[in-house]
Motif scaffolding. Structure first.
Motif, PDB file in Angstrom:
ATOM      1  N   UNK A 236       0.814  -1.214   0.000  1.00 43.30           N
ATOM      2  CA  UNK A 236       0.000   0.000   0.000  1.00 43.30           C
ATOM      3  C   UNK A 236       0.850   1.267   0.000  1.00 43.30           C
ATOM      4  N   UNK A 237       2.106   1.147   0.428  1.00 45.59           N
ATOM      5  CA  UNK A 237       2.986   2.304   0.488  1.00 45.59           C
ATOM      6  C   UNK A 237       2.736   3.212   1.678  1.00 45.59           C
ATOM      7  N   UNK A 238       1.862   2.805   2.599  1.00 44.17           N
ATOM      8  CA  UNK A 238       1.512   3.642   3.747  1.00 44.17           C
ATOM      9  C   UNK A 238       2.277   3.253   5.016  1.00 44.17           C
ATOM     10  N   UNK A 239       3.146   2.249   4.903  1.00 46.62           N
ATOM     11  CA  UNK A 239       3.856   1.766   6.093  1.00 46.62           C
ATOM     12  C   UNK A 239       5.366   1.808   5.855  1.00 46.62           C
ATOM     13  N   UNK A 240       6.117   2.033   6.930  1.00 42.33           N
ATOM     14  CA  UNK A 240       7.576   2.067   6.840  1.00 42.33           C
ATOM     15  C   UNK A 240       8.116   0.708   6.437  1.00 42.33           C
TER      16      UNK A 240
END
Length: 500
Positions: A236-240
């Motif tokens: 998703x690209x929303x997490x480190x």
């Protein structure tokens, strides 16, 4: 040649040992719930009948009973009577359930006994430890602690749900203070994590992120059950990128201001990285499994609730109290909802009002039943393996289903073994099911029941643990056939003892 008659000395030594004091604490598990189920005018009569049962039973063993609070008793008795109590498997546990003056709920007790500690004060401390264990394992049982070992009796009845949320709110506020006081949060579940362990870890990570803290989740092996959620999150690209760490990376990330939060497990040896427990000064334990002899003693905050259906349910409750600003992402709500579905077998077992309230909270935060169902789909090989495990079972003692399963060549075979154990319960006459899985030179036992057999105490005999109707164990240095024989021997012995 000189001969000395030491009969009298030996007799006096035995008598002296038998006269030693043992301390017992008796708590009524469901005092408020039982009272609220009858008319107010009859409540004093119920209390009097319970008092009479306890006093009469203990006086038959020359015991001194002192009522400490409305639902707590202190008992002093001689050590020699403990043998009779043990052989009788603490009959008071079942005897008190016969007290009925119209109360809808049977009264259950927890008993903690301390003995052979060397001093009266130490015996009392042992009794306190024992009663904490009994309550932590769901109540309706007796626990006897000596310097050498801990013995369990009872625990046959289904646990009753606690409807009050006061405890959850208090623990949530305490957890908030710990998170705010830390610079970094590391969340850790058990080895070979399932969806409940991973889902609850994801929920805790969202709480920590809402307070601006750096968070890591320790996962050493991506099992097939958690891989779909993990891949969806990371794509998703929303997490480190460093959200998920292995044990070595987690140990390197620890500093003096790191707080460790352990979810879905309370035994150090079953955690993903036991060394983290000794490296972190601040430790939180959130779990729904019954406690055993091995536990995390250094926890700053311990919230162990055997009445909860899952760790995901507990975390979903905590999120509602820890802050009003927390907003779960849909994939995080899906992860928590998945954990609840797995541990309740699609909301068929261990579900209560609070379970569905937690599910409703997750639905409001974006959990989607269709997405969650797709997460649980398996490939063709795994499906065939599960059907083979179900088909090749045998019936032992006309009520236990036992199946042997070779896990080689299958991803996460222990998950398949657990699913097969659940399906075997759908057969008429089967009171408990056991699937033995051979994987990585170890035998994993998945044990399941509905409500008639406590599989937890069976698995404890084999070094495992769990819940009354969901439990497991791991056996090393043994083959499938030998493990099967060991299980059957354990079942036979426990039936003879009256333990199951």
């Amino acid at each position: 040649l000189f001969m000395f008659d030491e009969t009298r000395i030996n007799r006096l030594q035995i008598e002296n040992d038998e006269q030693k004091l043992s301390v017992a604490l008796i708590y009524i598990d469901n005092f408020d719930e039982a009272l609220s189920s009858i008319e107010e005018v009859r409540r004093s009569l119920l209390v009097a009948l319970i008092d009479r049962k306890i006093n009469k039973y203990m006086s038959s063993y020359d015991g001194l009973v002192k009522k400490l609070e409305k639902d707590k008793y202190l008992v002093l008795l001689k050590k020699k009577y403990l043998k009779d109590l043990s052989e009788n498997r603490f009959g008071l546990l079942e005897d008190v359930k016969t007290v009925n003056i119209g109360n809808e709920m049977s009264v259950t007790l927890s008993i903690g006994v301390g003995v052979e500690a060397g001093s009266y004060l130490k015996n009392y401390e042992y009794a306190r430890t024992s009663i904490d264990l009994a309550l932590g394992r769901g109540g309706d049982q007796a626990v006897v602690k000596t310097p050498e070992n801990i013995t369990y009796y009872g625990g046959k009845s289904q646990m009753s749900e606690k409807n009050t949320r006061v405890k959850a709110r208090v623990k949530a506020h305490a957890l908030r203070e710990i998170i705010e006081g830390a610079d970094k949060i590391i969340v850790m579940g058990h080895k070979m994590p399932d969806v409940d362990a991973f889902g609850s870890a994801v929920g805790v990570s969202r709480a920590a992120k809402s307070f601006g803290k750096k968070v890591h989740i320790v996962v050493n092996e991506l099992t097939t059950s958690i891989r779909p959620i993990y891949e969806t999150m990371m794509n998703s690209g929303e997490y480190d990128d460093d959200l998920i760490l292995n044990s070595m990376q987690a140990l390197e990330a620890v500093d003096p201001h790191t707080a460790l939060i352990v979810v879905d497990v309370n035994r150090p040896s079953r955690t993903e990285c036991a060394d983290l427990i000794s490296r972190c000064k601040t430790i939180v334990v959130l779990d729904h499994h019954r406690q055993g002899s091995e536990r995390i003693d250094s926890a700053t905050l311990s919230y162990i609730e055997p009445y909860a259906s899952s760790a995901s349910e507990m975390v979903a409750e905590i999120l509602q109290y820890i802050s009003e600003d927390i907003k779960l992402k849909p994939i995080e709500a899906d992860a928590l909802y998945s954990g609840m579905m797995v541990d309740t077998n699609n909301f068929l077992s261990k579900t209560g009002v609070r379970t569905f309230e937690a599910a409703a909270y997750l639905r409001r935060n974006g959990a989607d039943v269709t997405r969650v169902r797709k997460l649980f789909r398996t490939d063709m090989d795994a499906y065939r393996a599960r059907t083979d495990a179900v088909r090749n079972f045998e019936v032992f003692e006309n009520k236990y289903a036992i199946s042997l399963f070779e896990g080689d060549g299958i991803d996460s075979p222990t998950v398949i073994g657990a699913q097969a154990a659940n399906e075997l319960l759908n057969i008429n006459g089967i009171k408990a099911s056991f699937v033995l899985t051979d994987y990585n030179n170890m035998i994993y036992i998945s044990a399941r029941s509905i409500d008639e057999v406590n599989v937890q105490i069976i698995m404890e005999r084999l070094g495992g643990g769990g819940h009354l109707n969901i439990a497991g164990a791991q056996l090393e240095n043994v083959g499938l056939a030998d493990a099967r024989n060991l299980l059957m021997e354990t079942l036979e012995n426990m039936q003879k003892e009256g333990a199951i």
